[in-house]
Design a protein around this motif. Structure first.
Motif, short mmCIF file in Angstrom:
data_model
loop_
_atom_site.label_atom_id
_atom_site.label_comp_id
_atom_site.label_asym_id
_atom_site.label_seq_id
_atom_site.Cartn_x
_atom_site.Cartn_y
_atom_site.Cartn_z
N GLU A 49 12.66 44.27 1.85
CA GLU A 49 13.46 43.11 1.37
C GLU A 49 14.75 43.02 2.60
O GLU A 49 15.17 44.04 3.05
N VAL A 50 15.17 41.90 2.98
CA VAL A 50 16.08 41.60 3.91
C VAL A 50 17.41 41.80 3.27
O VAL A 50 17.85 41.46 2.13
N VAL A 51 18.17 42.83 3.49
CA VAL A 51 19.50 43.17 3.01
C VAL A 51 20.75 42.39 3.71
O VAL A 51 21.60 41.93 2.93
N GLY A 52 20.51 42.65 5.05
CA GLY A 52 21.82 42.08 5.72
C GLY A 52 23.11 42.66 5.67
O GLY A 52 23.19 43.98 5.29
N VAL A 53 24.08 42.11 6.07
CA VAL A 53 25.39 42.58 6.10
C VAL A 53 26.15 42.33 4.80
O VAL A 53 26.00 41.17 4.20
N ARG A 54 26.48 43.31 3.92
CA ARG A 54 27.11 43.01 2.71
C ARG A 54 28.42 42.76 2.98
O ARG A 54 29.30 43.57 3.58
N TYR A 55 29.12 41.81 2.41
CA TYR A 55 30.45 41.27 2.40
C TYR A 55 31.09 40.43 1.26
O TYR A 55 30.19 39.81 0.71
N ARG A 56 32.27 40.55 1.12
CA ARG A 56 32.86 39.67 0.25
C ARG A 56 33.54 38.38 1.04
O ARG A 56 34.33 38.73 2.04
N GLN B 194 27.25 30.73 9.74
CA GLN B 194 25.93 29.81 9.70
C GLN B 194 24.82 30.36 10.66
O GLN B 194 23.73 30.46 10.67
N GLN B 195 25.77 31.06 11.80
CA GLN B 195 24.48 31.30 12.85
C GLN B 195 23.90 32.60 12.72
O GLN B 195 22.84 32.88 12.98
N TYR B 196 24.55 33.37 11.66
CA TYR B 196 24.09 34.76 11.31
C TYR B 196 22.88 34.39 10.21
O TYR B 196 22.01 34.89 10.36
N GLN B 197 23.23 33.23 9.50
CA GLN B 197 22.17 33.00 8.35
C GLN B 197 20.88 32.44 9.06
O GLN B 197 19.79 32.61 8.80
N GLU B 198 21.34 31.49 10.34
CA GLU B 198 20.09 31.07 10.94
C GLU B 198 19.23 32.08 11.47
O GLU B 198 18.20 32.00 11.67
N ALA B 199 20.05 32.96 11.97
CA ALA B 199 19.39 34.32 12.67
C ALA B 199 18.44 34.99 11.76
O ALA B 199 17.18 35.41 12.09
N LEU B 200 19.01 35.16 10.36
CA LEU B 200 18.15 35.89 9.63
C LEU B 200 17.09 35.20 9.22
O LEU B 200 15.87 35.67 8.94
N ALA B 201 17.12 33.79 9.13
CA ALA B 201 15.85 32.98 8.78
C ALA B 201 14.92 33.04 9.93
O ALA B 201 13.65 33.25 9.52
N LEU B 202 15.24 32.93 10.95
CA LEU B 202 14.42 32.98 12.11
C LEU B 202 13.73 34.22 12.37
O LEU B 202 12.60 34.46 12.69
N ALA C 292 3.34 46.31 14.62
CA ALA C 292 3.60 45.04 13.86
C ALA C 292 4.17 45.24 12.42
O ALA C 292 3.33 46.08 11.82
N PRO C 293 5.09 44.88 11.82
CA PRO C 293 5.60 45.04 10.53
C PRO C 293 4.82 44.14 9.30
O PRO C 293 4.04 43.29 9.88
N THR C 294 4.90 44.41 8.24
CA THR C 294 4.04 43.84 7.10
C THR C 294 4.86 42.39 6.82
O THR C 294 5.81 42.21 7.18
N PRO C 295 4.06 41.58 6.29
CA PRO C 295 4.41 40.03 6.18
C PRO C 295 5.55 40.11 5.11
O PRO C 295 5.56 41.03 4.06
N GLY C 296 5.98 39.07 4.98
CA GLY C 296 7.08 38.41 3.77
C GLY C 296 8.36 39.02 4.04
O GLY C 296 9.20 38.93 3.08
N ILE C 297 8.60 39.35 5.23
CA ILE C 297 9.99 39.58 5.40
C ILE C 297 10.82 38.71 5.62
O ILE C 297 10.55 37.73 6.18
#
Length: 726
Positions: free
Chosen positions: A431-438, A614-622, A721-726
């Protein structure tokens, strides 16, 4: 330090903003003790000179000034005792002098001399001057509104633990540990050094001894001491050395988060009964309790907040310590031996920075230098949930193989911007965790139109603190975007070597009919590999563009510029707070600055939300899409690897058959070399056949070698190559 329980009834201290102490008469009222000499004047002892304007700190019994040696000009701090101090018993008055003479450690403020002031004969302690103020001053800087940076917190931890260890070795209990009594100076290497000070409440006490007098500062008091000292309730109870551990726990929590751990609605000083309830009824394991509404319930916390700057790796090490020294029951509280052992265990570890590519998250792994790779992989598993046998690492563009017996101190040197890149080979998607922040917008205060220099200064401090928090988060998001692009690029670059042109299979058609199917199969595999390489090349091109966009992003610098302007306004508001009244023109400028402060705060939030997030979220999606593509290629390559392995086996069997036939022909030809009558010789036919078969065998060997080489490439692609679904 405040003597709450001396027989002569001295009064408790109230901490003013900036770490200054004052006495409190009735609840809610505050007055500052006058300095020994009112107004601006010079004072001196036989060897030291100071101005009353150079006040460093002020308490119930003394004031501290910056002074100079009359001969050398060396800067020192002098603690000048006022008349209230002489109302204490002589034994109590002399205790601080004797304690400081006894102690000698780099993390305890040094005592240089004890002198007297002229005819008044007021006692003066001449001590080491710490030019950077106290830890409380550091925490009141808006940049530390949400706690210290991890590197600075570790320095505080190391210095306080070392200083306290020296106290216990000398049988001393401090009894007033708090940020205001931890001084800071800068070492020659530019690193902070923290030192314990103010030993007016200290006394000699062994681990198994008790004391009955009560000292300290309200917010940092053990609840048993608070009950008697602050609430003035009768209590026939003795206290042990563990009361210092409670104060240390509150201090460490304050340093880590920028806030006190136990806070009733309205603040600790306004609601003392609830303050006692929170600290005394705290559940085991809880390290904080906050009442957010009047008469509301207490919200208990067993973790450090997400807003603090400490990594999960350090939090996991620190929380058990806080939970066991913030223990109400003195019998259940850790002793100093265990506290020192667990704290030093943290300080003896090294840090390995790890960035999980699939999870898009940065981890700091705390591990002992002598621990091997096996222990390191287990530590990574505890934070990432990626099993040790499914962890693959890259560093600075290359596959990084860790020998199982390699010790951690021999690992490559990592930083947050140059970590080990972790790739999971698990079948189940990570699962994508990303940067945790408030969201920092929640911490920006609302400005009111009315001019109130005190409230405005407080609001300005809060908004600058929230601005710094937004800047930190923006930097973390930028770093994550950069690591995503770099990490995936490295994985693909390492997995697909330049110059690999696929399989050369045309010679296979020269083998007999049995090899025809192998030829067709390998040809199809070759085309598939070219197709997959095309997909990966496309992703690589996207990554190059992505990394260029990341490094062209100016959002961080824009936020920094806004913060610089906000800090100047906050500085001006701090000056205005000291003025009893603003002139008309000053008030108009103050209003304009207040409006400008609001504009700058909104601009920071706009940049943060519209650009950084916004740019961070776009980067995560891509990134998720790219990882899925690479994972699918990996699956197909695994299938290809199986098909090619089967072809390789078939080729080997064919080669063995041809070699066997060739050996038989050579044996027959050898028998035919005996003299015989002239006849149409089968030798010529046999020789020609032997040459052709030798040629075929050589070609098959060549093809087999290429098969093995290309199979290794496919295995690399499959593993990378990583597994799908990331």
């Amino acid at each position: 330090m405040v003597d709450f329980g001396s027989s002569l009834g001295s009064v408790p201290a109230q901490p003013w903003p900036g770490g200054r102490l004052a006495a409190a008469g009735q609840e809610g009222s505050r007055r500052v003790f006058p300095s020994p000499a009112a107004g601006r004047e010079m004072q001196s002892t036989p060897n030291y000179l100071w101005s009353t304007e150079d006040l460093l700190g002020q308490g119930a019994t003394a004031c501290v000034y910056k002074a100079r040696n009359k001969k050398s000009g060396e800067l020192v701090a002098v603690k000048v005792f006022n008349n209230a101090s002489y109302l204490r018993p002589q034994e109590v008055q002399m205790r601080e002098f004797e304690m400081l003479r006894k102690l000698n450690h780099k993390n305890i403020v040094k005592l240089f001399a004890v002198e007297e002031m002229g005819s008044s004969r007021q006692k003066v302690l001449v001590m080491e001057f710490c030019s950077s103020g106290s830890l409380l001053n550091v925490l009141e800087d808006p940049v530390n509104a949400f706690g210290l940076a991890e590197s600075e917190f570790l320095i505080v931890l190391q210095c306080v633990v070392a200083g306290m260890n020296h106290l216990r070795e000398n049988g001393v209990v401090h009894r007033d540990i708090k940020p205001g009594n931890i001084m800071r100076l800068m070492g020659e290497d530019g690193q902070s050094i923290y030192k314990l000070t103010d030993f007016g409440a200290a006394r000699e006490l062994d681990d198994d001894e008790k004391f009955v007098s009560v000292y300290g500062t309200e917010e940092y008091l053990h609840p048993d001491v608070y009950w008697r000292a602050v609430l003035r309730k009768p209590q026939q109870k003795a206290y042990g050395v563990t009361v210092d551990l409670w104060s240390i726990g509150v201090t460490f929590y304050h340093a880590a988060t920028g806030s006190l751990p136990f806070v009733p609605f309205g603040g600790p000083r306004r609601n003392k009964e609830i303050m006692y309830k929170i600290t005394s009824k705290k559940p085991p394991g809880a390290i904080a309790g906050v009442q957010r509404q009047e008469n509301g319930s207490i919200e208990w916390s067993y973790e450090l907040p997400v807003t603090c700057q400490l990594s999960v790796g350090l939090k996991n090490q620190l929380i058990p310590i806080l939970a066991n020294i913030l223990e109400v029951d003195q019998e259940k509280c850790w002793g100093f031996d265990q506290f020192f052992a667990e704290s030093n265990d943290i300080l003896q570890r090294i840090v390995v920075n790890v960035f999980s590519l699939q999870q898009a998250s940065l981890y700091r792994i705390y591990i002992h230098p002598y621990n091997t790779t096996t222990k390191f992989l287990d530590a990574v598993f505890k934070q990432t949930n990626i099993a040790p046998h499914q962890q693959e690492y890259f560093f600075e563009g290359h596959l990084y193989e860790l020998d199982p017996n390699l010790q951690a101190h021999n690992f490559c040197s990592t930083t947050e911007h140059s970590p080990l890149t972790l790739l999971s080979t698990a079948e189940q998607p990570e699962e994508v965790v990303g940067v945790r922040y408030r969201d920092p917008a929640l911490d920006f205060p609302i400005f009111v139109p009315k001019v109130d220099v005190v409230a405005d200064c407080s609001a300005a401090k809060s908004v600058v603190g929230a601005g710094h928090q937004a800047l930190r988060i923006a930097r973390a998001l930028w770093c994550c975007r950069d690591l995503l692009g770099r990490g995936l690029h490295w994985v693909m670059y390492e997995a697909v070597p330049a110059g690999s042109k696929g399989l050369a299979l045309k010679e296979v058609a020269m083998v007999k009919r049995r090899l025809q199917m192998v030829s067709e199969e390998l040809s199809q595999c070759s085309h598939n590999i070219f197709d997959f390489q095309g997909v990966l090349d496309g992703i690589l091109a996207e990554l190059v563009k992505h990394r260029q966009q990341v490094h062209e992003d100016k959002s961080i610098r824009q936020i920094e510029c806004c913060l610089e302007k906000m800090q100047l306004i906050h500085k001006q508001f701090k000056k205005a707070r000291t003025c009893p009244r603003l002139s008309y023109n000053e008030e108009q400028i103050h209003k304009l600055d207040k409006v400008n402060l609001g504009h700058l705060a909104r601009k920071i939030l706009l940049i943060f939300q519209d650009n950084c997030v916004q740019q961070y979220q776009e980067a995560l999606a891509l990134h998720s899409g790219r990882m899925r593509k690479v994972a699918e290629v990996g699956k197909q390559l695994k299938r290809l690897s199986g098909r090619i392995s089967a072809c390789s086996l078939e080729m080997q069997e064919c080669q063995d058959c041809l070699q066997s036939a060739l050996d038989k022909l050579l044996q027959t030809e050898s028998q035919n070399l005996a003299p015989a009558p002239p006849m149409p010789s089968p030798f010529c036919l046999s020789h020609e056949m032997i040459c052709r078969m030798q040629k075929v065998v050589e070609q098959m060997r060549s093809v087999a070698q290429e098969l093995q080489f290309n199979n290794r490439i496919i295995e690399q692609l499959s593993e990378a190559a990583p597994t799908p679904g990331i």
